[in-house]
Design an enzyme around this catalytic site. Structure first.
Site, PDB file in Angstrom:
ATOM      1  N   ILE A  48       5.342  -2.548  -7.635  1.00 30.03           N
ATOM      2  CA  ILE A  48       4.407  -1.238  -7.599  1.00 30.03           C
ATOM      3  C   ILE A  48       5.124  -0.141  -6.887  1.00 30.03           C
ATOM      4  O   ILE A  48       4.901  -0.355  -5.591  1.00 30.03           O
ATOM      5  CB  ILE A  48       2.973  -1.374  -7.347  1.00 30.03           C
ATOM      6  CG1 ILE A  48       2.446  -2.532  -8.244  1.00 30.03           C
ATOM      7  CG2 ILE A  48       2.194  -0.130  -7.442  1.00 30.03           C
ATOM      8  CD1 ILE A  48       0.995  -2.955  -7.895  1.00 30.03           C
ATOM      9  N   ARG A  49       5.779   0.822  -7.460  1.00 29.95           N
ATOM     10  CA  ARG A  49       6.494   1.806  -6.593  1.00 29.95           C
ATOM     11  C   ARG A  49       7.120   1.114  -5.650  1.00 29.95           C
ATOM     12  O   ARG A  49       7.075   1.400  -4.522  1.00 29.95           O
ATOM     13  CB  ARG A  49       5.599   2.871  -6.238  1.00 29.95           C
ATOM     14  CG  ARG A  49       6.267   4.039  -5.949  1.00 29.95           C
ATOM     15  CD  ARG A  49       5.323   5.182  -5.611  1.00 29.95           C
ATOM     16  NE  ARG A  49       4.947   5.279  -4.224  1.00 29.95           N
ATOM     17  CZ  ARG A  49       4.185   6.265  -3.703  1.00 29.95           C
ATOM     18  NH1 ARG A  49       3.662   7.169  -4.424  1.00 29.95           N
ATOM     19  NH2 ARG A  49       3.883   6.128  -2.306  1.00 29.95           N
TER      20      ARG A  49
ATOM     21  N   GLU B 228       0.151 -11.249  -3.951  1.00 26.84           N
ATOM     22  CA  GLU B 228      -1.199 -11.292  -3.846  1.00 26.84           C
ATOM     23  C   GLU B 228      -2.005 -10.859  -5.107  1.00 26.84           C
ATOM     24  O   GLU B 228      -3.241 -10.917  -5.292  1.00 26.84           O
ATOM     25  CB  GLU B 228      -1.554 -10.588  -2.478  1.00 26.84           C
ATOM     26  CG  GLU B 228      -1.707  -8.985  -2.655  1.00 26.84           C
ATOM     27  CD  GLU B 228      -0.400  -8.267  -2.388  1.00 26.84           C
ATOM     28  OE1 GLU B 228      -0.192  -7.191  -2.276  1.00 26.84           O
ATOM     29  OE2 GLU B 228       0.717  -9.223  -2.446  1.00 26.84           O
TER      30      GLU B 228
ATOM     31  N   GLY C  45       0.961  -1.393   0.035  1.00 27.80           N
ATOM     32  CA  GLY C  45       0.113   0.061  -0.083  1.00 27.80           C
ATOM     33  C   GLY C  45       0.942   1.335  -0.108  1.00 27.80           C
ATOM     34  O   GLY C  45       2.087   1.030  -0.459  1.00 27.80           O
ATOM     35  N   GLU C  46       0.146   2.340   0.684  1.00 23.27           N
ATOM     36  CA  GLU C  46       1.152   3.572   0.675  1.00 23.27           C
ATOM     37  C   GLU C  46       1.608   3.684   1.794  1.00 23.27           C
ATOM     38  O   GLU C  46       1.132   3.731   2.984  1.00 23.27           O
ATOM     39  CB  GLU C  46       0.382   4.588   0.508  1.00 23.27           C
ATOM     40  CG  GLU C  46       1.182   5.898  -0.321  1.00 23.27           C
ATOM     41  CD  GLU C  46       2.120   6.526   0.797  1.00 23.27           C
ATOM     42  OE1 GLU C  46       3.218   6.553   0.151  1.00 23.27           O
ATOM     43  OE2 GLU C  46       1.741   6.767   1.936  1.00 23.27           O
ATOM     44  N   SER C  47       3.130   3.341   2.342  1.00 20.53           N
ATOM     45  CA  SER C  47       3.640   3.011   3.547  1.00 20.53           C
ATOM     46  C   SER C  47       3.554   4.150   4.608  1.00 20.53           C
ATOM     47  O   SER C  47       3.420   4.137   5.695  1.00 20.53           O
ATOM     48  CB  SER C  47       5.099   2.640   3.285  1.00 20.53           C
ATOM     49  OG  SER C  47       5.787   4.018   3.009  1.00 20.53           O
TER      50      SER C  47
ATOM     51  N   CYS D 286       5.794  -5.328   0.039  1.00 22.76           N
ATOM     52  CA  CYS D 286       5.961  -4.023  -0.337  1.00 22.76           C
ATOM     53  C   CYS D 286       5.988  -3.164   0.808  1.00 22.76           C
ATOM     54  O   CYS D 286       7.053  -3.037   1.496  1.00 22.76           O
ATOM     55  CB  CYS D 286       4.893  -3.581  -1.435  1.00 22.76           C
ATOM     56  SG  CYS D 286       5.414  -2.099  -2.596  1.00 22.76           S
TER      57      CYS D 286
ATOM     58  N   HIS E 251       4.447  -7.846  -5.253  1.00 19.42           N
ATOM     59  CA  HIS E 251       2.967  -8.313  -4.600  1.00 19.42           C
ATOM     60  C   HIS E 251       2.676  -9.612  -5.236  1.00 19.42           C
ATOM     61  O   HIS E 251       1.814  -9.731  -6.088  1.00 19.42           O
ATOM     62  CB  HIS E 251       2.127  -7.344  -5.149  1.00 19.42           C
ATOM     63  CG  HIS E 251       2.181  -5.799  -4.869  1.00 19.42           C
ATOM     64  ND1 HIS E 251       1.505  -5.431  -3.687  1.00 19.42           N
ATOM     65  CD2 HIS E 251       3.131  -4.747  -4.895  1.00 19.42           C
ATOM     66  CE1 HIS E 251       1.834  -4.246  -3.433  1.00 19.42           C
ATOM     67  NE2 HIS E 251       2.817  -3.608  -3.967  1.00 19.42           N
TER      68      HIS E 251
ATOM     69  N   ARG F 140      13.143   2.909   0.342  1.00 22.49           N
ATOM     70  CA  ARG F 140      11.624   3.077   0.200  1.00 22.49           C
ATOM     71  C   ARG F 140      10.930   2.951  -1.350  1.00 22.49           C
ATOM     72  O   ARG F 140      10.230   2.296  -1.381  1.00 22.49           O
ATOM     73  CB  ARG F 140      11.040   4.332   0.944  1.00 22.49           C
ATOM     74  CG  ARG F 140       9.491   4.399   1.028  1.00 22.49           C
ATOM     75  CD  ARG F 140       8.999   5.817   1.822  1.00 22.49           C
ATOM     76  NE  ARG F 140       7.649   6.079   1.759  1.00 22.49           N
ATOM     77  CZ  ARG F 140       7.186   6.748   0.922  1.00 22.49           C
ATOM     78  NH1 ARG F 140       7.708   7.089  -0.037  1.00 22.49           N
ATOM     79  NH2 ARG F 140       5.841   7.075   1.187  1.00 22.49           N
TER      80      ARG F 140
END
Length: 255
Positions: free
Chosen positions: A142-143, A201, A46-48, A78, A199, A108
């Site tokens: 993803i990023r 998942e 997600g967005e950490s 991630c 990821h 990051r």
């Protein structure tokens, strides 16, 4: 078996769906007291920074650190990998709070921004040896973060070659990786902790989830054996019935 999935933000639904395919129930975790109901945990991508702020708001960090300290199995994907790392670089001003426990340093945004996200085939010999299937796994980045350094007790499960020209200016890699390509670590295990920069998942391949479930059973079995040995020692011996009880009580994951 019930597996907790931190459900503050990110791909927690996808992890729960992957667990369901394997016949395992995943439960959403949002409050510290909910961690008491599960024996293992997945921290999703997600967005950490957002996840860290929400975890701080719900006072989750002390409970998450205790969960790790107790030796319970935790898998971070991630952003979850960033959470588990002992050290993170390349963060926003002010940084973010970490759970820690995994002896590694992560960058990051090692692979760049959202538009630089990609998919690639990763060689995963440990996964293939334990779960079968092809020699490679489709990594969805993803990023994504990258693991720059690991401690002596950390097992590297997968890495990825990055052309030097595609590295961010802010990224430095160990000198032994000098050359036209740099190998960056993207999956690790240290005892009860598992971390992947990609990821699993978001694919139809459930081998990483199966690996984590088996890892969970191994940790529980070791813990159970340790407690049983301690009880036997205190009792001054054991009989056939106690051996049978120990054998049947071991958590075995049924395929």
């Amino acid at each position: 078996m019930v597996v907790g999935v931190l459900a503050l933000q990110g791909s927690f639904n996808e992890h729960i769906a992957a667990l369901r395919k394997l016949g395992v129930k995943g439960v959403e975790i949002r409050k510290p007291e909910q961690l008491e109901q599960v024996g293992s945990l997945i921290i999703p991508g997600g967005e950490s920074t957002t996840m860290a702020k929400l975890a701080e708001y719900h006072n989750l960090f002390p409970a998450l650190r205790e969960f790790v300290k107790l030796g319970k199995p935790v898998w971070g994907t991630c952003a979850g990998l960033i959470f588990l790392a002992n050290k993170a670089v390349g963060q926003k001003t002010g940084g973010q709070e970490l759970v820690g426990g995994l002896d590694c340093t992560v960058h990051r945004n090692f692979f760049g921004s959202q538009i630089q996200s990609f998919e690639t085939e990763l060689f995963v010999p440990e996964i293939t040896a334990n779960e079968g299937g092809p020699e490679t796994f489709r990594g969805v980045f993803i990023r994504a973060p990258g693991i720059l350094e690991v401690g002596p007790k950390v097992e590297v499960l997968a890495d990825y070659s990055v052309p030097s020209g595609k590295l961010l200016d802010s990224v430095s890699v160990p000198q032994e990786n000098a050359g036209s390509e740099k190998r960056v670590i993207v999956a690790v295990r240290q005892g009860n902790l598992l971390g992947t920069a990609f990821h699993p998942e978001l694919t139809a391949d459930t081998r990483w989830h199966s690996y984590f479930l088996k890892m969970t059973n191994e940790v529980r079995a070791e813990d159970g054996s340790s407690k049983a040995s301690s009880s036997i020692s205190m009792a001054g011996g054991e009989d056939a019935s106690s051996k049978e009880q120990l054998r049947t009580d071991l958590p075995i994951y049924q395929w």
